[in-house]
Design an enzyme around this catalytic site. Sequence first.
Site, short mmCIF file in Angstrom:
data_model
loop_
_atom_site.label_atom_id
_atom_site.label_comp_id
_atom_site.label_asym_id
_atom_site.label_seq_id
_atom_site.Cartn_x
_atom_site.Cartn_y
_atom_site.Cartn_z
N ALA A 1 0.85 -1.19 -0.11
CA ALA A 1 0.02 -0.07 -0.11
C ALA A 1 0.72 1.13 0.12
O ALA A 1 0.43 2.20 0.48
CB ALA A 1 -0.90 -0.16 1.03
N GLY B 1 2.10 2.84 -2.64
CA GLY B 1 1.67 3.43 -3.99
C GLY B 1 1.49 4.78 -3.99
O GLY B 1 0.69 5.22 -2.88
N ARG C 1 -3.54 8.77 -9.67
CA ARG C 1 -4.68 8.81 -10.43
C ARG C 1 -5.90 9.24 -9.57
O ARG C 1 -7.00 9.37 -10.46
CB ARG C 1 -4.75 7.55 -11.44
CG ARG C 1 -3.56 7.70 -12.48
CD ARG C 1 -3.53 6.55 -13.03
NE ARG C 1 -2.77 5.54 -12.32
CZ ARG C 1 -2.77 4.19 -12.64
NH1 ARG C 1 -3.16 3.66 -13.69
NH2 ARG C 1 -2.02 3.25 -11.85
N TYR D 1 -41.61 18.69 16.59
CA TYR D 1 -40.14 18.42 17.21
C TYR D 1 -40.27 18.13 18.28
O TYR D 1 -40.68 18.71 19.22
CB TYR D 1 -39.31 19.94 16.84
CG TYR D 1 -37.94 19.57 17.54
CD1 TYR D 1 -37.06 18.63 17.11
CD2 TYR D 1 -37.68 20.29 18.95
CE1 TYR D 1 -36.06 18.23 17.70
CE2 TYR D 1 -36.28 20.01 19.46
CZ TYR D 1 -35.38 19.18 18.66
OH TYR D 1 -34.26 18.80 19.50
N ASN E 1 -36.47 22.81 23.97
CA ASN E 1 -35.63 22.01 24.95
C ASN E 1 -34.18 23.00 24.98
O ASN E 1 -33.75 22.62 25.84
CB ASN E 1 -35.19 20.89 24.14
CG ASN E 1 -34.40 20.67 22.90
OD1 ASN E 1 -34.79 21.68 22.07
ND2 ASN E 1 -33.75 20.07 22.54
N TYR E 2 -33.97 24.12 24.25
CA TYR E 2 -32.89 24.87 24.22
C TYR E 2 -33.35 26.23 24.88
O TYR E 2 -34.22 27.08 24.08
CB TYR E 2 -32.35 24.85 22.85
CG TYR E 2 -30.88 25.28 22.94
CD1 TYR E 2 -29.73 25.05 23.79
CD2 TYR E 2 -30.31 26.34 22.14
CE1 TYR E 2 -28.64 25.45 23.78
CE2 TYR E 2 -29.43 26.78 21.84
CZ TYR E 2 -28.40 26.29 22.76
OH TYR E 2 -27.04 26.86 22.61
N ARG F 1 -52.79 30.58 26.01
CA ARG F 1 -52.83 31.34 24.90
C ARG F 1 -53.99 32.38 25.13
O ARG F 1 -54.61 32.59 25.95
CB ARG F 1 -53.56 30.33 23.73
CG ARG F 1 -55.01 30.04 23.83
CD ARG F 1 -55.38 28.94 22.91
NE ARG F 1 -56.82 28.60 23.19
CZ ARG F 1 -57.50 27.54 22.84
NH1 ARG F 1 -56.67 26.64 22.18
NH2 ARG F 1 -58.69 27.25 23.06
C1 UD1 Z 1 1.41 -5.02 -10.73
C2 UD1 Z 1 2.02 -6.22 -11.38
C3 UD1 Z 1 1.28 -6.63 -12.49
C4 UD1 Z 1 -0.21 -7.14 -12.24
C5 UD1 Z 1 -0.57 -5.69 -11.63
C6 UD1 Z 1 -2.18 -6.29 -10.94
C7 UD1 Z 1 4.45 -6.08 -10.91
C8 UD1 Z 1 5.61 -5.89 -11.24
N1 UD1 Z 1 3.61 -5.77 -11.80
O1 UD1 Z 1 1.38 -4.12 -11.74
O2 UD1 Z 1 1.87 -7.92 -13.09
O3 UD1 Z 1 -0.98 -7.36 -13.76
O4 UD1 Z 1 0.04 -5.32 -10.59
O5 UD1 Z 1 -2.48 -4.99 -10.33
O6 UD1 Z 1 4.31 -6.56 -9.86
N2 UD1 Z 1 3.38 -0.90 -4.64
C9 UD1 Z 1 4.34 -0.67 -3.42
N3 UD1 Z 1 5.38 -0.15 -3.62
C10 UD1 Z 1 6.07 -0.01 -4.75
C11 UD1 Z 1 5.35 -0.36 -5.99
C12 UD1 Z 1 4.03 -0.80 -5.63
O7 UD1 Z 1 3.57 -0.62 -2.27
O8 UD1 Z 1 7.43 0.23 -4.79
C13 UD1 Z 1 2.08 -1.32 -4.39
C14 UD1 Z 1 1.04 -0.38 -4.91
O9 UD1 Z 1 0.55 0.68 -3.95
C15 UD1 Z 1 -0.14 -1.25 -5.41
C16 UD1 Z 1 0.76 -2.47 -5.68
O10 UD1 Z 1 1.87 -2.55 -5.26
O11 UD1 Z 1 -0.96 -1.40 -4.35
C17 UD1 Z 1 0.84 -2.71 -7.04
O12 UD1 Z 1 1.37 -1.75 -7.59
P1 UD1 Z 1 1.27 -0.93 -9.13
O13 UD1 Z 1 2.31 0.12 -9.37
O14 UD1 Z 1 -0.05 -0.77 -9.28
O15 UD1 Z 1 1.61 -2.33 -9.90
P2 UD1 Z 1 1.13 -2.33 -11.64
O16 UD1 Z 1 2.22 -1.67 -12.47
O17 UD1 Z 1 -0.13 -2.13 -11.56
CA CA Z 2 -2.11 -1.13 -10.19
#
Ligand code: UD1
Ligand code: CA
Length: 454
Positions: A9, A11, A15, A362, A382-383, A436
């Site tokens: 998690a 990333g 987007r 009310y 009430n207030y 009244r």
């Molecule tokens: C990755 C897979 C791809 C697969 C796809 C499915 C790899 C190289 N590729 O691609 O084959 O089809 O997921 O969704 O594994 N993350 C980190 N640290 C990092 C990079 C990523 O925690 O340095 C986490 C991201 O937050 C995400 C997950 O790993 O939850 C996947 O990363 P993302 O960059 O989305 O991978 P894809 O390029 O989509």
């Molecule tokens: Ca992804």
Amino acid sequence: MTLDVVILAAGQGTRMRSSLPKVLHPIAGKPMLAHVLDTARLLTPSGMHVVVQPGADQVRRALAGDITWVEQREQLGTAHAVAQAMPGIGDDATVLVLFGDVPLVNPQTIRQCVDHAEAGHLSLVTAILRDPAELGRIVREDGAIRRIVEYKDASTEQRGIREINSGIMAAPSSLLSAFFATMRNDNAQGEFYLTDIVEFALCNGVRVEGVVTDNEMEVAGVNNRVQLAEVERAKQREIAEALMRGGVTLADPARLDVRGNVRAGRDVFIDVNAVLIGEVELGDGVSIGPNVMITDSKLGAGVRVNANSVIEGAVLSAQCTIGPFARIRPGTELAENVHIGNFVETKKARIGKGSKANHLAYLGDTDIGAGCNIGAGTITCNYDGFAKHRTSIGDDVFVGSNATLVAPVELDDGAFVAAGSTITTKVENGDLAVGRGKQRNIKGWTPPHRRQAK
Ligand code: UD1
Ligand code: CA
């Protein structure tokens, strides 16, 4: 053998175009990451390691509990991310890798994946998609998985493959450690790809097992709000189906939104556009009209909620009727067969058996006994601008229309309040309070605009 779950998690979630971290965006009212954690818990792992960016305070705060937080300083790829968690994982563990942004993972699928890894294999969850978009492709030879090719590295021919890598995999921790010691990032994205572990495993005589799912949604990742909405709909459909199978009739399963947990009895009917939030309990035979919102409430058997009503933090006993257009606020407790009609608001109101407030009132900070009739336009004041006070009403009290009950004030059992009264002092049992201005009729009145003409 122990099971450790690593959830990626870290990333950016760019987007999403959001100030909320991606994995905290809710699906069915619960952060995506919480869905993943809850599903992982079904496997009773000995550790759950969530890889996040440094800081990530918002994520940590939102999801306290049995989690080991692992920081990944730079996002150098999925393999690098998992590697950060390895110091906290034993040498003979089985490791399951999940993504924080793939919230609808299926417990049976990941169970199968883990079973293969516990047998010493590398196991991948794959899916065959109509539109594989830019996901990693599964390359097979004679039916066996040979490697995963990332879309950006794939040839035109490989891009035509419809079997994709979900990203979910399980492996013995020893295989992962050995792979991390040799991994490289000489690819189109300059990242350490976890997917390269497939070729590494095969070179080292480790079998690679695919768990192929036919349910696209269980591997669906959320990268933007279009995908967020698609996953939300899929989850809602799943919830609606479970309710219907449990004996609930839905006027339209596509027009129900559950953001929490609903427990429903038999023969419950829910009309279109109901939104149910938090913990909601619906007894047997409850009927919910169109456009109703219910939050953290318990509705007894046979309760009828008419159109456009809002109910929050309330306990409604059997056979009550609510609305249309009623607002039931927190701390409302209705005994059996209470009727709350249109444009009535209640808050911290305990109302006794069979009492009625059918129109425009009310009722806040009040105890009302059984068998009372609260007339249209009645207000519990009430207030006082500084503090809240209670209005206490006994059994069988009749409050005429447009009464103003200035709290703190008490109406004894069997009291009567004349329409239009302002009540500031206690009304004793059986008394009629008239508070009244007295009516005065002026004979032969000529309105001012006619006077000059004369
Ligand atoms: C990755 C897979 C791809 C697969 C796809 C499915 C790899 C190289 N590729 O691609 O084959 O089809 O997921 O969704 O594994 N993350 C980190 N640290 C990092 C990079 C990523 O925690 O340095 C986490 C991201 O937050 C995400 C997950 O790993 O939850 C996947 O990363 P993302 O960059 O989305 O991978 P894809 O390029 O989509
Ligand atoms: Ca992804």
